[in-house]
Write a protein that holds these residues in place. Structure first.
Motif, PDB file in Angstrom:
ATOM      1  N   ASP A 156       0.948  -1.486   0.080  1.00  0.00           N
ATOM      2  CA  ASP A 156      -0.014   0.293   0.337  1.00  0.00           C
ATOM      3  C   ASP A 156       0.830   1.697  -0.319  1.00  0.00           C
ATOM      4  O   ASP A 156       0.306   2.775  -0.028  1.00  0.00           O
ATOM      5  N   LYS A 157       1.950   0.923   0.264  1.00  0.00           N
ATOM      6  CA  LYS A 157       3.244   1.899  -0.266  1.00  0.00           C
ATOM      7  C   LYS A 157       4.366   2.302  -1.139  1.00  0.00           C
ATOM      8  O   LYS A 157       5.772   2.302  -0.756  1.00  0.00           O
ATOM      9  N   GLY A 158       3.399   1.445  -1.915  1.00  0.00           N
ATOM     10  CA  GLY A 158       4.552   1.643  -3.617  1.00  0.00           C
ATOM     11  C   GLY A 158       5.291   0.058  -3.234  1.00  0.00           C
ATOM     12  O   GLY A 158       4.817  -0.880  -2.147  1.00  0.00           O
ATOM     13  N   TYR A 159       6.076  -0.121  -3.984  1.00  0.00           N
ATOM     14  CA  TYR A 159       7.311  -0.863  -4.482  1.00  0.00           C
ATOM     15  C   TYR A 159       8.107  -1.227  -3.321  1.00  0.00           C
ATOM     16  O   TYR A 159       8.593  -0.501  -3.118  1.00  0.00           O
ATOM     17  N   LYS A 160       8.264  -2.701  -3.169  1.00  0.00           N
ATOM     18  CA  LYS A 160       9.233  -2.703  -2.117  1.00  0.00           C
ATOM     19  C   LYS A 160      10.489  -4.242  -2.823  1.00  0.00           C
ATOM     20  O   LYS A 160       9.294  -5.045  -3.173  1.00  0.00           O
ATOM     21  N   LEU A 161      11.724  -3.794  -2.006  1.00  0.00           N
ATOM     22  CA  LEU A 161      12.440  -4.910  -2.132  1.00  0.00           C
ATOM     23  C   LEU A 161      13.488  -5.931  -1.366  1.00  0.00           C
ATOM     24  O   LEU A 161      13.741  -5.072  -0.124  1.00  0.00           O
ATOM     25  N   PHE A 162      12.574  -6.543  -0.749  1.00  0.00           N
ATOM     26  CA  PHE A 162      13.040  -7.095   0.754  1.00  0.00           C
ATOM     27  C   PHE A 162      14.015  -8.741  -0.161  1.00  0.00           C
ATOM     28  O   PHE A 162      14.021  -9.727  -0.890  1.00  0.00           O
ATOM     29  N   ILE A 163      15.489  -8.266   1.140  1.00  0.00           N
ATOM     30  CA  ILE A 163      16.538  -9.044   0.586  1.00  0.00           C
ATOM     31  C   ILE A 163      17.254  -9.411   2.144  1.00  0.00           C
ATOM     32  O   ILE A 163      17.582  -8.398   2.867  1.00  0.00           O
ATOM     33  N   GLN A 164      17.362 -10.842   2.587  1.00  0.00           N
ATOM     34  CA  GLN A 164      18.718 -10.707   2.666  1.00  0.00           C
ATOM     35  C   GLN A 164      19.459 -10.632   3.534  1.00  0.00           C
ATOM     36  O   GLN A 164      20.267 -10.358   1.933  1.00  0.00           O
ATOM     37  N   CYS A 165      20.333 -10.377   4.095  1.00  0.00           N
ATOM     38  CA  CYS A 165      21.914  -9.146   4.070  1.00  0.00           C
ATOM     39  C   CYS A 165      22.974 -10.887   4.287  1.00  0.00           C
ATOM     40  O   CYS A 165      22.777 -12.138   5.037  1.00  0.00           O
ATOM     41  N   GLU A 166      23.505 -10.242   3.947  1.00  0.00           N
ATOM     42  CA  GLU A 166      24.840 -11.209   2.961  1.00  0.00           C
ATOM     43  C   GLU A 166      25.882 -11.214   3.426  1.00  0.00           C
ATOM     44  O   GLU A 166      27.106 -11.163   3.227  1.00  0.00           O
ATOM     45  N   LYS A 167      26.145  -9.567   3.630  1.00  0.00           N
ATOM     46  CA  LYS A 167      27.740  -8.608   3.901  1.00  0.00           C
ATOM     47  C   LYS A 167      27.350  -7.978   5.342  1.00  0.00           C
ATOM     48  O   LYS A 167      26.033  -7.939   5.588  1.00  0.00           O
ATOM     49  N   ALA A 168      28.387  -7.877   6.065  1.00  0.00           N
ATOM     50  CA  ALA A 168      27.942  -6.937   7.269  1.00  0.00           C
ATOM     51  C   ALA A 168      27.174  -5.963   7.636  1.00  0.00           C
ATOM     52  O   ALA A 168      27.284  -5.088   6.377  1.00  0.00           O
ATOM     53  N   ASP A 169      26.557  -5.583   8.712  1.00  0.00           N
ATOM     54  CA  ASP A 169      25.639  -4.437   8.790  1.00  0.00           C
ATOM     55  C   ASP A 169      25.788  -2.886   7.993  1.00  0.00           C
ATOM     56  O   ASP A 169      25.534  -2.102   7.718  1.00  0.00           O
ATOM     57  N   LYS A 170      27.859  -2.442   8.564  1.00  0.00           N
ATOM     58  CA  LYS A 170      28.368  -1.578   7.817  1.00  0.00           C
ATOM     59  C   LYS A 170      27.865  -1.440   5.949  1.00  0.00           C
ATOM     60  O   LYS A 170      28.041  -0.365   5.707  1.00  0.00           O
ATOM     61  N   TYR A 171      27.924  -2.815   5.528  1.00  0.00           N
ATOM     62  CA  TYR A 171      28.133  -2.111   4.168  1.00  0.00           C
ATOM     63  C   TYR A 171      26.587  -1.667   3.829  1.00  0.00           C
ATOM     64  O   TYR A 171      26.816  -0.958   2.907  1.00  0.00           O
ATOM     65  N   TYR A 172      25.773  -2.252   4.211  1.00  0.00           N
ATOM     66  CA  TYR A 172      24.501  -1.419   4.425  1.00  0.00           C
ATOM     67  C   TYR A 172      24.502  -0.119   4.612  1.00  0.00           C
ATOM     68  O   TYR A 172      23.602   0.784   4.521  1.00  0.00           O
ATOM     69  N   GLU A 173      24.941   0.026   5.833  1.00  0.00           N
ATOM     70  CA  GLU A 173      24.795   1.588   6.116  1.00  0.00           C
ATOM     71  C   GLU A 173      25.505   2.202   5.069  1.00  0.00           C
ATOM     72  O   GLU A 173      24.753   3.800   4.971  1.00  0.00           O
ATOM     73  N   ARG A 174      26.348   1.591   4.319  1.00  0.00           N
ATOM     74  CA  ARG A 174      26.951   2.704   3.663  1.00  0.00           C
ATOM     75  C   ARG A 174      26.019   2.858   2.841  1.00  0.00           C
ATOM     76  O   ARG A 174      26.070   4.724   2.086  1.00  0.00           O
ATOM     77  N   GLU A 175      25.637   2.292   2.308  1.00  0.00           N
ATOM     78  CA  GLU A 175      24.362   2.381   1.103  1.00  0.00           C
ATOM     79  C   GLU A 175      23.208   3.284   0.777  1.00  0.00           C
ATOM     80  O   GLU A 175      23.294   4.121   0.699  1.00  0.00           O
ATOM     81  N   ASN A 176      23.269   2.830   2.195  1.00  0.00           N
ATOM     82  CA  ASN A 176      22.178   4.205   3.089  1.00  0.00           C
ATOM     83  C   ASN A 176      22.416   6.112   3.103  1.00  0.00           C
ATOM     84  O   ASN A 176      21.791   5.868   2.974  1.00  0.00           O
ATOM     85  N   ARG A 177      23.579   6.040   3.762  1.00  0.00           N
ATOM     86  CA  ARG A 177      24.218   7.392   3.255  1.00  0.00           C
ATOM     87  C   ARG A 177      24.204   7.893   1.759  1.00  0.00           C
ATOM     88  O   ARG A 177      23.740   9.006   2.299  1.00  0.00           O
ATOM     89  N   ILE A 178      24.344   7.088   1.348  1.00  0.00           N
ATOM     90  CA  ILE A 178      25.087   7.581  -0.387  1.00  0.00           C
ATOM     91  C   ILE A 178      23.350   7.903  -0.731  1.00  0.00           C
ATOM     92  O   ILE A 178      23.066   9.415  -1.143  1.00  0.00           O
ATOM     93  N   THR A 179      22.468   7.151  -0.693  1.00  0.00           N
ATOM     94  CA  THR A 179      20.863   7.296  -1.241  1.00  0.00           C
ATOM     95  C   THR A 179      20.395   8.288  -0.716  1.00  0.00           C
ATOM     96  O   THR A 179      19.261   8.658  -0.919  1.00  0.00           O
ATOM     97  N   SER A 180      20.396   8.451   0.485  1.00  0.00           N
ATOM     98  CA  SER A 180      19.807   9.225   1.487  1.00  0.00           C
ATOM     99  C   SER A 180      19.927  10.549   1.506  1.00  0.00           C
ATOM    100  O   SER A 180      19.918  11.887   0.975  1.00  0.00           O
TER     101      SER A 180
END
Length: 469
Positions: A31-55
């Motif tokens: 109801d809030k648009g399309y989302k992509l649900f993914i299981q993490c395969e890397k350390a948390d810092k990799y996702y935090e890093r990507e979140n930082r640039i996209t934000s």
């Protein structure tokens, strides 16, 4: 998706309507648009890093990316009862761009140009300091393609969709195969691009570049002195301090600490980007492979083909490296490092999504401090391999990028030097050296044969455009 992972979705404030597999995870229609649900395969810092640039891209107005969605507790990463971790990204009901469709490739390269303009708004202190203090330069690039200098989408602003229509209206015969015999030694190629009468003028792009209210629309607006870098009216140096209370300070202005002190200081002190060291390493690896094949007595078909051609490719690599190491590119690569110029790092047609008039760029997990010409090079190289290095396709892609982000003579020359490097050959050989050599798949033989067959076409194109050697 198992029952336990489905329960993780209960941690998000969304109503799920449909689930389908794709893009390495589960694509959700909510109801809030399309989302992509993914299981993490890397350390948390990799996702935090990507979140930082996209934000940050979203903050400067570039909103057509796969930003992260936080769970109900505000966390970026969610866990199931067994400790498996998951992330949820904002996604789009769009298809992957097709490399077989020239118009798709033109739209992808235009999207790259706009992405690069947005990345230039992100300064070192925005990347490493408090995100709340980060302020955009007012460029808006929304999902429907509008790209403005305001915080509002208006009908009076020229938009990205119009640019796409312009590129779609360009016929193949607008790009003659030999450019009427032009030689870069007599006629500057970049000038011919900008003066191409077959390309419609985009007045709005000129307005963006001439807008006096924009401080950082281009890297060239930054002023480099012995004291540091002036971005707009602010001076940024390596003299950043952290108090005992973990307060990040600059010019006596307190801000909350974000990231390690050494990160920002290191980026300010960095002499140049890693581009040269990467290709020096590739060349050494080719030499190592050559020596290995030379001493090998019994060779399979792949090894016979590789040994027969590796010396010529190694010489090409050495010439390209020698040109890359010349002082010609010192200033451009130093500027890229000192201004913390950012590139996508993995800009391929797989990471460009198209839905009607909308174009989206995803997967920023490999973004890095690098000259943005490297993004353009990697994209053009992969596309040209699919089109057997047809000159018309090359001219069209470069024209589309240059129309949005003008290429200097130095940048055009850097692009051609990178294209002259036998990267695909190195990739195949390096993969062979690091793999099990007792059995070589037939597909690797075909890949090698294709690279060898295409090399003469590639050399003809490069020599015709700029006569580097």
């Amino acid at each position: 998706m198992n029952e336990k992972s489905e329960k993780v979705l209960e941690q998000y404030d969304i109503g799920i309507r449909r689930m389908t597999r794709g893009r390495g995870g589960i694509i959700l229609s909510t109801d809030k648009g399309y989302k992509l649900f993914i299981q993490c395969e890397k350390a948390d810092k990799y996702y935090e890093r990507e979140n930082r640039i996209t934000s940050l891209l979203s903050k400067v107005g570039y909103s057509c990316t796969d930003t992260y969605m936080r769970n109900n507790e505000g966390g970026l990463i969610s866990e199931d009862e067994d400790g498996r971790k998951y992330i949820l990204k904002n996604w789009y009901d769009a298809k992957e761009s097709s490399v077989r469709d020239e118009d798709d490739m033109c739209r992808a390269v235009v999207a790259m140009a706009y992405m690069h303009m947005a990345l230039r708004q992100i300064t070192p202190q925005m990347l490493y300091a408090d995100n709340e203090a980060s302020q955009g330069a007012g460029i808006i690039y929304t999902g429907n393609g509008v790209y403005t200098k305001d915080n509002k989408n208006t009908d009076n602003n020229a938009n990205y969709n119009a640019n796409i229509k312009d590129s779609e209206n360009i016929k193949d015969n607008d790009y003659p195969d030999n450019r009427n015999g032009q030689d870069i030694r007599d006629n500057n190629y970049t000038d011919s691009i900008r003066n191409n009468k077959n390309m419609e003028d985009n007045d709005y792009i000129d307005n963006i570049r001439n807008n006096k209210n924009s401080q950082n629309n281009n890297i060239s607006n930054n002023i480099y002195t012995e004291k540091g870098i002036y971005i707009g009216n602010d001076l940024y140096t390596a003299d950043y301090q952290y108090s005992e209370n973990n307060i990040y300070t600059k010019n006596n202005t307190a801000k909350r600490k974000q990231g390690k002190p050494s990160e920002l200081a290191a980026c300010q002190k960095k002499k140049e980007t890693d581009l040269r060291s990467v290709y020096s390493k590739h060349t050494r690896e080719l030499k190592k492979a050559y020596n290995y094949l030379k001493q090998k007595k019994s060779r399979q078909l792949f090894e016979q083909m590789a040994y027969k051609n590796i010396e010529a490719f190694y010489e090409e690599a050495c010439r390209a490296c020698e040109r890359l190491m010349s002082s010609t590119f010192n200033e451009r690569l130093e500027r890229a490092a000192q201004s913390m110029e950012l590139s996508h790092g993995s800009y391929t047609y797989h990471n460009v999504l198209i839905d009607g008039k909308d174009t989206f760029v995803v997967n920023f997990d490999r973004y890095k401090n690098e000259c943005q010409i490297n993004d353009l090079y990697q994209f053009i190289r992969k596309v040209m391999e699919k089109y057997n290095w047809e000159s018309r396709v090359f001219y069209r892609l470069v024209d589309e990028y240059d129309r949005i982000c003008p290429l200097s003579d130095e940048e055009m020359e850097l692009l051609m030097v990178l294209l002259s490097y036998p990267e695909k050959f190195w990739k195949i050989i390096n993969q062979y050296i690091n793999a099990n050599k007792s059995w070589i798949p037939d597909k690797n033989v075909e890949k090698l044969r294709k690279v060898i067959d295409q090399n003469s076409r590639k050399r003809e194109l490069i020599d015709k455009i700029c006569c580097v050697w």
